[in-house]
Design a protein around this motif. Structure first.
Motif, PDB file in Angstrom:
ATOM      1  N   UNK A  79       0.858  -1.185   0.000  1.00  0.00           N
ATOM      2  CA  UNK A  79       0.000   0.000   0.000  1.00  0.00           C
ATOM      3  C   UNK A  79       0.894   1.234   0.000  1.00  0.00           C
ATOM      4  N   UNK A  80       0.568   2.191  -0.861  1.00  0.00           N
ATOM      5  CA  UNK A  80       1.396   3.379  -1.028  1.00  0.00           C
ATOM      6  C   UNK A  80       0.520   4.620  -0.954  1.00  0.00           C
ATOM      7  N   UNK A  81       0.990   5.653  -0.217  1.00  0.00           N
ATOM      8  CA  UNK A  81       0.287   6.931  -0.118  1.00  0.00           C
ATOM      9  C   UNK A  81       1.245   8.079  -0.399  1.00  0.00           C
ATOM     10  N   UNK A  82       0.715   9.139  -1.046  1.00  0.00           N
ATOM     11  CA  UNK A  82       1.481  10.377  -1.161  1.00  0.00           C
ATOM     12  C   UNK A  82       1.370  11.155   0.147  1.00  0.00           C
ATOM     13  N   UNK A  83       2.388  11.981   0.425  1.00  0.00           N
ATOM     14  CA  UNK A  83       2.327  12.913   1.546  1.00  0.00           C
ATOM     15  C   UNK A  83       2.154  14.349   1.057  1.00  0.00           C
ATOM     16  N   UNK A  84       1.933  14.491  -0.236  1.00  0.00           N
ATOM     17  CA  UNK A  84       1.785  15.819  -0.817  1.00  0.00           C
ATOM     18  C   UNK A  84       0.600  16.555  -0.161  1.00  0.00           C
ATOM     19  N   UNK A  85       0.704  17.840   0.211  1.00  0.00           N
ATOM     20  CA  UNK A  85       1.779  18.774  -0.119  1.00  0.00           C
ATOM     21  C   UNK A  85       2.910  18.844   0.914  1.00  0.00           C
ATOM     22  N   UNK A  86       2.876  18.045   1.979  1.00  0.00           N
ATOM     23  CA  UNK A  86       3.952  18.108   2.971  1.00  0.00           C
ATOM     24  C   UNK A  86       5.290  17.719   2.354  1.00  0.00           C
ATOM     25  N   UNK A  87       5.311  16.624   1.604  1.00  0.00           N
ATOM     26  CA  UNK A  87       6.495  16.216   0.850  1.00  0.00           C
ATOM     27  C   UNK A  87       6.001  15.608  -0.462  1.00  0.00           C
ATOM     28  N   UNK A  88       6.929  15.393  -1.405  1.00  0.00           N
ATOM     29  CA  UNK A  88       6.574  14.773  -2.675  1.00  0.00           C
ATOM     30  C   UNK A  88       6.869  13.282  -2.667  1.00  0.00           C
ATOM     31  N   UNK A  89       7.338  12.757  -1.557  1.00  0.00           N
ATOM     32  CA  UNK A  89       7.694  11.353  -1.499  1.00  0.00           C
ATOM     33  C   UNK A  89       6.502  10.488  -1.084  1.00  0.00           C
ATOM     34  N   UNK A  90       6.706   9.199  -1.148  1.00  0.00           N
ATOM     35  CA  UNK A  90       5.633   8.244  -0.875  1.00  0.00           C
ATOM     36  C   UNK A  90       5.880   7.497   0.424  1.00  0.00           C
ATOM     37  N   UNK A  91       4.786   7.173   1.106  1.00  0.00           N
ATOM     38  CA  UNK A  91       4.837   6.309   2.275  1.00  0.00           C
ATOM     39  C   UNK A  91       4.298   4.942   1.868  1.00  0.00           C
ATOM     40  N   UNK A  92       4.839   3.885   2.449  1.00  0.00           N
ATOM     41  CA  UNK A  92       4.426   2.548   2.025  1.00  0.00           C
ATOM     42  C   UNK A  92       4.512   1.550   3.169  1.00  0.00           C
ATOM     43  N   UNK A  93       3.708   0.505   3.046  1.00  0.00           N
ATOM     44  CA  UNK A  93       3.838  -0.692   3.875  1.00  0.00           C
ATOM     45  C   UNK A  93       3.760  -1.882   2.924  1.00  0.00           C
ATOM     46  N   UNK A  94       4.361  -2.991   3.311  1.00  0.00           N
ATOM     47  CA  UNK A  94       4.484  -4.142   2.411  1.00  0.00           C
ATOM     48  C   UNK A  94       3.315  -5.119   2.551  1.00  0.00           C
ATOM     49  N   UNK A  95       2.103  -4.558   2.592  1.00  0.00           N
ATOM     50  CA  UNK A  95       0.896  -5.375   2.639  1.00  0.00           C
ATOM     51  C   UNK A  95      -0.298  -4.500   2.300  1.00  0.00           C
TER      52      UNK A  95
END
Length: 224
Positions: free
Chosen positions: A99-115
């Protein structure tokens, strides 16, 4: 690939491996939009360790519209979109998910967990949501060509070289390119990426084969 996080994004147009990916290897890749719903958990607004926005940390904290799912077939290093109607495929066997989420507009990077975050509480996973990152591996037989392996425990925040323009942008935003010049993000956008064994290719789409692919046995799993 999901489950171990997608493995091996090409790092340059000239990148190659001492082994080529067999053309008859396949798997199915599905991604589904996932919306945060903080009304379903005690904390209305989630924050990470840097006080940036973070997705919900319990599996009931989301809304998912499965009618917006998109299904792709990976075959021998190429990705093509196929029908979203999986009913004709029968019961699919999951190889892995992330599962992947953006943190935009705080950052342009992605947060993820492996399930799949709707199958397990993120708060019970060590470290919770983690920033998507990369390890750079020296290409076999080369002294100066690297390939990138996606992980949540990587040593680098970007690809070892510019990513392919043909890659699925929903999975690898331009912020992760070696020299990003264009960044487009959607606020708090999330997706669940699931990899399935291909029921139409049992011989060449099984756990053993995908384990080898995930570990980079044939080099980058995507060929531009």
């Amino acid at each position: 690939m999901p489950g171990k996080m997608p493995s091996s994004q090409p790092t340059s147009a000239s990148a190659s491996s001492s082994r080529s990916i067999p053309s008859d290897l396949t798997c199915l890749i599905q991604y589904e939009p996932l919306e945060p719903n903080f009304d379903k958990q005690a904390i209305r607004f989630g924050k990470d360790g840097n006080n940036f926005w973070a997705p919900p940390n319990i599996k009931t904290g989301y809304d998912r519209d499965r009618t917006k799912a998109r299904l792709f077939r990976w075959k021998g290093g190429r990705v093509t979109e196929i029908s979203n109607d999986t009913s004709s495929l029968g019961r699919l066997t999951i190889y892995g998910a992330a599962t992947v989420f953006t943190q935009y507009p705080d950052t342009h990077h992605l947060l993820a967990v492996e399930f799949d975050a709707e199958t397990k509480d993120v708060c019970e996973d060590p470290g919770g949501w983690k920033v998507l990152s990369f390890n750079h591996r020296l290409q076999p037989g080369s002294q100066n060509t690297f390939r990138s392996s996606i992980t949540v425990f990587g040593n680098h925040q970007q690809l070892a070289a510019p990513g392919s323009s043909q890659w699925v942008p929903q999975l690898i935003p331009k912020i992760y390119d070696y020299d990003p010049r264009e960044v487009t993000s959607e606020k708090h956008r999330g997706i669940v990426v699931t990899v399935y064994l291909d029921p139409a290719n049992i011989k060449n789409s099984n756990k053993a084969v995908l384990d080898c692919l995930s570990e980079g046995y044939w080099g980058p799993f995507y060929q531009p």
